[in-house]
Design a protein around this motif. Sequence first.
Motif, PDB file in Angstrom:
ATOM      1  N   GLN A   1      -0.616  -1.003   6.318  1.00 59.10           N
ATOM      2  CA  GLN A   1       0.572  -0.690   5.539  1.00 59.10           C
ATOM      3  C   GLN A   1       1.820  -0.767   6.417  1.00 59.10           C
ATOM      4  O   GLN A   1       2.844  -1.344   6.031  1.00 59.10           O
ATOM      5  CB  GLN A   1       0.455   0.711   4.938  1.00 59.10           C
ATOM      6  N   SER A   2       1.745  -0.217   7.617  1.00 63.40           N
ATOM      7  CA  SER A   2       2.868  -0.251   8.546  1.00 63.40           C
ATOM      8  C   SER A   2       3.200  -1.677   8.965  1.00 63.40           C
ATOM      9  O   SER A   2       4.372  -2.090   8.958  1.00 63.40           O
ATOM     10  CB  SER A   2       2.536   0.600   9.780  1.00 63.40           C
ATOM     11  N   ILE A   3       2.171  -2.446   9.309  1.00 64.19           N
ATOM     12  CA  ILE A   3       2.375  -3.837   9.765  1.00 64.19           C
ATOM     13  C   ILE A   3       2.988  -4.688   8.661  1.00 64.19           C
ATOM     14  O   ILE A   3       3.930  -5.462   8.897  1.00 64.19           O
ATOM     15  CB  ILE A   3       1.031  -4.420  10.242  1.00 64.19           C
ATOM     16  N   ASP A   4       2.493  -4.544   7.446  1.00 63.85           N
ATOM     17  CA  ASP A   4       3.018  -5.340   6.331  1.00 63.85           C
ATOM     18  C   ASP A   4       4.410  -4.885   5.931  1.00 63.85           C
ATOM     19  O   ASP A   4       5.273  -5.704   5.603  1.00 63.85           O
ATOM     20  CB  ASP A   4       2.073  -5.245   5.133  1.00 63.85           C
ATOM     21  N   TRP A   5       4.649  -3.583   5.918  1.00 64.13           N
ATOM     22  CA  TRP A   5       5.954  -3.035   5.545  1.00 64.13           C
ATOM     23  C   TRP A   5       7.048  -3.573   6.470  1.00 64.13           C
ATOM     24  O   TRP A   5       8.120  -3.980   6.024  1.00 64.13           O
ATOM     25  CB  TRP A   5       5.871  -1.513   5.620  1.00 64.13           C
ATOM     26  N   ALA A   6       6.774  -3.621   7.770  1.00 58.80           N
ATOM     27  CA  ALA A   6       7.761  -4.148   8.716  1.00 58.80           C
ATOM     28  C   ALA A   6       7.966  -5.645   8.532  1.00 58.80           C
ATOM     29  O   ALA A   6       9.028  -6.170   8.878  1.00 58.80           O
ATOM     30  CB  ALA A   6       7.309  -3.848  10.145  1.00 58.80           C
ATOM     31  N   ASP A   7       6.973  -6.316   7.979  1.00 61.84           N
ATOM     32  CA  ASP A   7       7.068  -7.764   7.781  1.00 61.84           C
ATOM     33  C   ASP A   7       7.945  -8.119   6.591  1.00 61.84           C
ATOM     34  O   ASP A   7       8.846  -8.956   6.694  1.00 61.84           O
ATOM     35  CB  ASP A   7       5.665  -8.343   7.588  1.00 61.84           C
ATOM     36  N   ASP A   8       7.685  -7.493   5.431  1.00 57.38           N
ATOM     37  CA  ASP A   8       8.410  -7.913   4.216  1.00 57.38           C
ATOM     38  C   ASP A   8       9.311  -6.834   3.641  1.00 57.38           C
ATOM     39  O   ASP A   8       9.897  -7.015   2.565  1.00 57.38           O
ATOM     40  CB  ASP A   8       7.427  -8.403   3.153  1.00 57.38           C
ATOM     41  N   LYS A   9       9.416  -5.693   4.354  1.00 58.69           N
ATOM     42  CA  LYS A   9      10.291  -4.577   3.944  1.00 58.69           C
ATOM     43  C   LYS A   9       9.879  -3.980   2.605  1.00 58.69           C
ATOM     44  O   LYS A   9      10.674  -3.280   1.959  1.00 58.69           O
ATOM     45  CB  LYS A   9      11.767  -5.028   3.896  1.00 58.69           C
ATOM     46  N   GLN A  10       8.634  -4.210   2.193  1.00 60.17           N
ATOM     47  CA  GLN A  10       8.101  -3.626   0.962  1.00 60.17           C
ATOM     48  C   GLN A  10       6.886  -2.781   1.328  1.00 60.17           C
ATOM     49  O   GLN A  10       5.915  -3.287   1.888  1.00 60.17           O
ATOM     50  CB  GLN A  10       7.689  -4.708  -0.039  1.00 60.17           C
ATOM     51  N   GLN A  11       6.952  -1.487   1.010  1.00 55.67           N
ATOM     52  CA  GLN A  11       5.873  -0.580   1.390  1.00 55.67           C
ATOM     53  C   GLN A  11       4.842  -0.474   0.260  1.00 55.67           C
ATOM     54  O   GLN A  11       4.949   0.363  -0.624  1.00 55.67           O
ATOM     55  CB  GLN A  11       6.418   0.808   1.744  1.00 55.67           C
ATOM     56  N   ASP A  12       3.841  -1.335   0.316  1.00 54.46           N
ATOM     57  CA  ASP A  12       2.760  -1.259  -0.661  1.00 54.46           C
ATOM     58  C   ASP A  12       1.869  -0.059  -0.344  1.00 54.46           C
ATOM     59  O   ASP A  12       1.838   0.436   0.780  1.00 54.46           O
ATOM     60  CB  ASP A  12       1.941  -2.544  -0.635  1.00 54.46           C
ATOM     61  N   THR A  13       1.121   0.405  -1.319  1.00 53.84           N
ATOM     62  CA  THR A  13       0.348   1.632  -1.158  1.00 53.84           C
ATOM     63  C   THR A  13      -0.867   1.413  -0.257  1.00 53.84           C
ATOM     64  O   THR A  13      -1.410   0.310  -0.166  1.00 53.84           O
ATOM     65  CB  THR A  13      -0.142   2.162  -2.518  1.00 53.84           C
ATOM     66  N   GLN A  14      -1.289   2.495   0.374  1.00 54.66           N
ATOM     67  CA  GLN A  14      -2.505   2.430   1.176  1.00 54.66           C
ATOM     68  C   GLN A  14      -3.725   2.160   0.298  1.00 54.66           C
ATOM     69  O   GLN A  14      -4.662   1.490   0.731  1.00 54.66           O
ATOM     70  CB  GLN A  14      -2.684   3.718   1.968  1.00 54.66           C
ATOM     71  N   ALA A  15      -3.703   2.654  -0.935  1.00 55.98           N
ATOM     72  CA  ALA A  15      -4.815   2.399  -1.844  1.00 55.98           C
ATOM     73  C   ALA A  15      -4.963   0.904  -2.130  1.00 55.98           C
ATOM     74  O   ALA A  15      -6.080   0.380  -2.189  1.00 55.98           O
ATOM     75  CB  ALA A  15      -4.617   3.171  -3.148  1.00 55.98           C
ATOM     76  N   SER A  16      -3.829   0.218  -2.293  1.00 51.08           N
ATOM     77  CA  SER A  16      -3.902  -1.221  -2.557  1.00 51.08           C
ATOM     78  C   SER A  16      -4.429  -1.971  -1.343  1.00 51.08           C
ATOM     79  O   SER A  16      -5.218  -2.913  -1.476  1.00 51.08           O
ATOM     80  CB  SER A  16      -2.527  -1.765  -2.965  1.00 51.08           C
ATOM     81  N   TRP A  17      -4.023  -1.529  -0.142  1.00 52.07           N
ATOM     82  CA  TRP A  17      -4.519  -2.196   1.064  1.00 52.07           C
ATOM     83  C   TRP A  17      -5.987  -1.856   1.318  1.00 52.07           C
ATOM     84  O   TRP A  17      -6.740  -2.700   1.826  1.00 52.07           O
ATOM     85  CB  TRP A  17      -3.655  -1.831   2.269  1.00 52.07           C
ATOM     86  N   ALA A  18      -6.405  -0.646   0.959  1.00 47.64           N
ATOM     87  CA  ALA A  18      -7.820  -0.295   1.107  1.00 47.64           C
ATOM     88  C   ALA A  18      -8.683  -1.231   0.267  1.00 47.64           C
ATOM     89  O   ALA A  18      -9.756  -1.660   0.699  1.00 47.64           O
ATOM     90  CB  ALA A  18      -8.043   1.160   0.692  1.00 47.64           C
ATOM     91  N   LYS A  19      -8.197  -1.575  -0.917  1.00 44.29           N
ATOM     92  CA  LYS A  19      -8.939  -2.497  -1.781  1.00 44.29           C
ATOM     93  C   LYS A  19      -8.994  -3.886  -1.160  1.00 44.29           C
ATOM     94  O   LYS A  19     -10.062  -4.511  -1.090  1.00 44.29           O
ATOM     95  CB  LYS A  19      -8.284  -2.560  -3.158  1.00 44.29           C
ATOM     96  N   ASP A  20      -7.854  -4.390  -0.677  1.00 42.69           N
ATOM     97  CA  ASP A  20      -7.817  -5.728  -0.087  1.00 42.69           C
ATOM     98  C   ASP A  20      -8.637  -5.813   1.191  1.00 42.69           C
ATOM     99  O   ASP A  20      -9.230  -6.859   1.491  1.00 42.69           O
ATOM    100  CB  ASP A  20      -6.370  -6.136   0.206  1.00 42.69           C
ATOM    101  N   LEU A  21      -8.666  -4.715   1.952  1.00 49.83           N
ATOM    102  CA  LEU A  21      -9.377  -4.694   3.226  1.00 49.83           C
ATOM    103  C   LEU A  21     -10.870  -4.410   3.063  1.00 49.83           C
ATOM    104  O   LEU A  21     -11.626  -4.514   4.033  1.00 49.83           O
ATOM    105  CB  LEU A  21      -8.763  -3.641   4.157  1.00 49.83           C
ATOM    106  N   GLY A  22     -11.262  -4.040   1.856  1.00 54.09           N
ATOM    107  CA  GLY A  22     -12.661  -3.688   1.637  1.00 54.09           C
ATOM    108  C   GLY A  22     -13.038  -2.382   2.301  1.00 54.09           C
ATOM    109  O   GLY A  22     -14.206  -2.175   2.669  1.00 54.09           O
ATOM    110  N   SER A  23     -12.071  -1.476   2.455  1.00 57.31           N
ATOM    111  CA  SER A  23     -12.327  -0.202   3.135  1.00 57.31           C
ATOM    112  C   SER A  23     -13.217   0.692   2.281  1.00 57.31           C
ATOM    113  O   SER A  23     -13.049   0.790   1.074  1.00 57.31           O
ATOM    114  CB  SER A  23     -11.002   0.524   3.413  1.00 57.31           C
TER     115      SER A  23
END
Length: 299
Positions: free
Chosen positions: A143-165
């Motif tokens: 979330q931190s890495i992506d937020w700094a990249d595109d200035k959009q803070q997507d949710t940790q839940a959405s990244w957990a799904k994409d990452l297969g966490s």
Amino acid sequence: MRCFKLDEENYCLGLGFVDQVPTGAELSATATTPDVGATGDTGVEQDIATGDQSPAAFVAERAAMPKDQRVAAELEELQTAWDGRDKARALRLLGVGEPTRTTPPPPGPPTPLKPALPSSSYIMKGYQTSQEKGYWCGPATFQSIDWADDKQQDTQASWAKDLGSTSSGTAISAMVKQTNLKTKWDIAAGTYIVQNVGHWDTKKFFTVHQNHLADAAPAPVIEHVQLLKRYFPYLAFNHSGHYQVGRGYDTKNGTIGIFEVFNERRFNSRGNVTNGPKNIPASALFNATLANSFKNIGL
């Protein structure tokens, strides 16, 4: 956890690019090592499993897949590695055959020198996050890495799904895959790869961070450590394998800047407030990386 030759480089599933191919016995030992945080550290038992995926969990997850899904996952991982093989080669050769002061210069015109790197450099100011679940260090780091990249803070839940966490954690191969797919950091730093550091030393570990974080297009490092008090004294307890954001360095002090995404107090009332920007001695961060059974980073 099998190993393959990709051009001149060796890549092992789960471990990443390796300078030396491990033996079958070493791979077996890695795959069965329990993820515990108490070994040799004041007798304090591991408190919280913060969310990386242990080698045993990685192997179990792959083994449980239907064969066609497992083959697809392995081919996808190998494709990412193939795309990043030139970076892996540059990392393997870094520091190899460097001339000493007494070595005469080669004949012919001098080779242009690269601009000297600054003595310190930090990126991603203000983009620190804190993991929302005990096993979400992967989603929080991403979330931190992506937020700094595109200035959009997507949710940790959405990244957990994409990452297969899952409650068993997040695989570093998934962290690297999503960095290449969902951010532009790979344009800045080249295809992100999983790189084993088991045969590096502190000097090379620090130099690689310098090059990655202060080149013409600096980009973060996915740190993959064992979160133990002996390496991170801001902790009250030992914890498990863990991800952090590598986001800077200071040559004078010999430190690497990270975003710590784990707030111990959030999950244990006796814990310390631990999340946020930190400066860690390079030797401590390197040894914390070696203490993790995977011994690798993403960059």
